[in-house]
Design an enzyme around this catalytic site. Structure first.
Site, PDB file in Angstrom:
ATOM      1  N   HIS A 103      -9.579   1.040   4.536  1.00  0.00           N
ATOM      2  CA  HIS A 103      -9.070   2.414   4.722  1.00  0.00           C
ATOM      3  C   HIS A 103     -10.178   3.344   5.212  1.00  0.00           C
ATOM      4  O   HIS A 103      -9.947   4.200   6.070  1.00  0.00           O
ATOM      5  CB  HIS A 103      -8.512   2.980   3.414  1.00  0.00           C
ATOM      6  CG  HIS A 103      -7.114   2.577   3.110  1.00  0.00           C
ATOM      7  ND1 HIS A 103      -6.049   2.891   3.917  1.00  0.00           N
ATOM      8  CD2 HIS A 103      -6.600   1.894   2.059  1.00  0.00           C
ATOM      9  CE1 HIS A 103      -4.934   2.413   3.384  1.00  0.00           C
ATOM     10  NE2 HIS A 103      -5.244   1.798   2.255  1.00  0.00           N
TER      11      HIS A 103
ATOM     12  N   HIS B  38      -9.587  -4.047   0.820  1.00  0.00           N
ATOM     13  CA  HIS B  38      -8.453  -3.222   1.239  1.00  0.00           C
ATOM     14  C   HIS B  38      -8.846  -1.743   1.303  1.00  0.00           C
ATOM     15  O   HIS B  38      -8.570  -1.052   2.283  1.00  0.00           O
ATOM     16  CB  HIS B  38      -7.289  -3.441   0.266  1.00  0.00           C
ATOM     17  CG  HIS B  38      -6.052  -2.680   0.583  1.00  0.00           C
ATOM     18  ND1 HIS B  38      -4.930  -3.280   1.101  1.00  0.00           N
ATOM     19  CD2 HIS B  38      -5.750  -1.359   0.455  1.00  0.00           C
ATOM     20  CE1 HIS B  38      -3.994  -2.362   1.278  1.00  0.00           C
ATOM     21  NE2 HIS B  38      -4.461  -1.188   0.895  1.00  0.00           N
ATOM     22  N   GLU B  39      -9.521  -1.264   0.245  1.00  0.00           N
ATOM     23  CA  GLU B  39      -9.892   0.157   0.194  1.00  0.00           C
ATOM     24  C   GLU B  39     -10.984   0.488   1.213  1.00  0.00           C
ATOM     25  O   GLU B  39     -10.941   1.543   1.852  1.00  0.00           O
ATOM     26  CB  GLU B  39     -10.320   0.555  -1.221  1.00  0.00           C
ATOM     27  CG  GLU B  39      -9.251   0.370  -2.283  1.00  0.00           C
ATOM     28  CD  GLU B  39      -7.884   0.957  -1.939  1.00  0.00           C
ATOM     29  OE1 GLU B  39      -7.810   1.974  -1.212  1.00  0.00           O
ATOM     30  OE2 GLU B  39      -6.877   0.400  -2.405  1.00  0.00           O
TER      31      GLU B  39
ATOM     32  N   CYS C 102       0.838  -1.192   0.000  1.00  0.00           N
ATOM     33  CA  CYS C 102       0.000   0.000   0.000  1.00  0.00           C
ATOM     34  C   CYS C 102       0.875   1.245   0.000  1.00  0.00           C
ATOM     35  O   CYS C 102       1.893   1.286   0.693  1.00  0.00           O
ATOM     36  CB  CYS C 102      -0.892  -0.023   1.232  1.00  0.00           C
ATOM     37  SG  CYS C 102      -2.042   1.342   1.346  1.00  0.00           S
TER      38      CYS C 102
END
Length: 164
Positions: free
Chosen positions: A154, A150-151, A105
């Site tokens: 965030h 993953h996003e 990342c």
């Protein structure tokens, strides 16, 4: 104004991003955030048709809003070409079956590692296009499902190194 990724130690990366309200979706501010994110994703390259990344969340560039970009053509082996904008994404279902894959990342510096995640998910989000927004409910599998997870992590203040 040059937009940069926040440093790995920036506290914004551990905060929960704010939802975009219905009256903010087509606002000038939201469109500016999206345009900024797209500029970051495509970078300064000759081939503007291919993004330089497969995913990006607004908090990674210091904007605490629930907006992500995901390239739904990405396969983890270099294929890209269908970067889409999603507002207020939610994972509504995950498969019991998990798979492991190497993750890295821009927001973690040089930290990389193997992360186990569900191999299929269902996502509910507003898909933003220049013509407007539409509610989308869609199942994703494989590498794209991983990018979404993953996003969205965030947006929820979660960082992948904690999953290694």
């Amino acid at each position: 104004m040059k937009i940069k990724f926040v440093k790995p130690s920036d506290p914004i990366l551990t905060k929960i991003a704010q939802e975009i309200s219905a009256d903010q979706i087509s606002s000038k501010e939201t469109k500016e955030i999206i345009n900024t994110m797209l500029k970051v994703a495509y970078g300064e390259q000759k081939d503007k048709g291919k993004p330089v990344m497969v995913g990006l969340a607004a908090p990674q560039i210091g904007i605490l809003k629930r907006i992500i970009l995901v390239d739904i053509a990405a396969n983890g082996k270099g294929k890209v070409g269908n970067l889409r904008v999603y507002i207020n994404p939610e994972i509504t279902w995950v498969s019991k079956r998990k798979g492991e894959w190497y993750e890295g990342c821009f927001s973690t510096g040089r930290v990389c590692g193997i992360v186990s995640r569900p191999i299929s998910i269902k996502v509910k989000a507003l898909r933003f296009t220049p013509q407007g927004c539409n509610q989308e409910f869609r199942k994703f599998s494989g590498y794209v499902a991983r990018v979404f997870q993953h996003e969205i992590d965030h947006l929820n203040g979660k960082r992948f190194p904690d999953l290694i």
